[in-house]
Design a protein around this motif. Sequence first.
Motif, mmCIF file in Angstrom:
data_model
loop_
_atom_site.group_PDB
_atom_site.id
_atom_site.type_symbol
_atom_site.label_atom_id
_atom_site.label_comp_id
_atom_site.label_asym_id
_atom_site.label_seq_id
_atom_site.Cartn_x
_atom_site.Cartn_y
_atom_site.Cartn_z
ATOM 1 N N PRO A 25 1.067 -0.943 0.476
ATOM 2 C CA PRO A 25 -0.258 0.370 -0.054
ATOM 3 C C PRO A 25 0.867 1.444 0.352
ATOM 4 C CG PRO A 25 -0.026 -1.095 2.047
ATOM 5 C CD PRO A 25 0.651 -2.344 1.356
ATOM 6 N N ILE A 26 1.792 1.620 -1.160
ATOM 7 C CA ILE A 26 2.067 2.840 -1.507
ATOM 8 C C ILE A 26 1.624 3.645 -1.659
ATOM 9 C CG2 ILE A 26 4.299 3.703 -2.609
ATOM 10 C CD1 ILE A 26 5.023 1.006 -2.561
ATOM 11 N N PRO A 27 1.142 4.962 -1.302
ATOM 12 C CA PRO A 27 0.383 6.054 -1.633
ATOM 13 C C PRO A 27 1.238 6.781 -3.689
ATOM 14 C CG PRO A 27 0.797 6.696 0.901
ATOM 15 C CD PRO A 27 1.958 5.423 0.011
ATOM 16 N N GLY A 28 -0.162 6.683 -3.893
ATOM 17 C CA GLY A 28 -0.168 6.851 -5.409
ATOM 18 C C GLY A 28 0.102 4.957 -6.226
ATOM 19 N N TYR A 29 0.918 5.054 -5.461
ATOM 20 C CA TYR A 29 0.742 3.522 -6.421
ATOM 21 C C TYR A 29 -0.748 2.682 -6.051
ATOM 22 C CZ TYR A 29 2.656 -1.192 -7.298
ATOM 23 O OH TYR A 29 2.672 -2.478 -7.824
ATOM 24 N N ALA A 30 -1.117 2.332 -5.238
ATOM 25 C CA ALA A 30 -2.203 1.079 -4.907
ATOM 26 C C ALA A 30 -3.516 1.994 -5.141
ATOM 27 C CB ALA A 30 -1.984 1.385 -3.016
ATOM 28 N N LYS A 31 -4.589 1.482 -5.544
ATOM 29 C CA LYS A 31 -6.143 2.129 -5.671
ATOM 30 C C LYS A 31 -6.036 3.429 -6.419
ATOM 31 C CE LYS A 31 -8.795 -1.510 -5.004
ATOM 32 N NZ LYS A 31 -8.898 -2.760 -6.091
#
Length: 237
Positions: A25-31
């Motif tokens: 769950p990396i911000p800007g990468y996940a979902k």
Amino acid sequence: FRVFEEEGILRMEPMDHIILFTKYPIPGYAKTRMIGLLGQEGAAMLSKELSEHILRVLRTSSKARSARGEKTLIRLLYAGNCSLDSVTEWLGTLDDEVVEPQSDGDLGKRLSTSFIESFERMNAKKVLVVGSDIPGISEDIIQEAFQSLDEVDVVVGPSFDGGYYLMGMRQPTVHVFQNIPWSCDRTLEVTKQRMLEAGLSCKELGPLADVDEPADFEEWRKVSGRNKDYYLCRSVA
């Protein structure tokens, strides 16, 4: 899990496998398609909680199956610029679980590799691959999928957007993943056509909704009780 030697080759104890495809769950990468609704941090938190929710279901299912003598290995296959230790710290690992990075390539290549590795490298009997964005997955669905593979070559769980949330096989018939239009409303239709061309028998499970787009968020709210404001003020750090 147990490893033994057979004709000079180290092999794993035959078991059924459940493979969970997840993203760190990396911000800007996940979902990323949820960022407009929840922000980068909120979208990553949603991805994190979805994966954790589904893994809890899979662990409950695996434990129940093993108690009935149906030994089951969970493979946690992750994507993202992170270390194995980071994923293990996030999700943990129990007995009869392994954590590994996903292979390179598009989704078809990664699915193919995961099935081949389970069957050929890890001596699996039946294999299910499950996505990490289906809030409605249940222990009953997992058990129905495994039981279906006693009768058919392939079992598939269709999602309402034209893809699928689950794919199961009793042998590595991975050519069905070749030349598939991924992430569109024809993904399942074309995959089923590949199965027909290969002469494979298939059973469809009941359809479920995935959580990919802002309009899908309600599906998660019904399961989790969380509204979008919860995610707008959250950080995965």
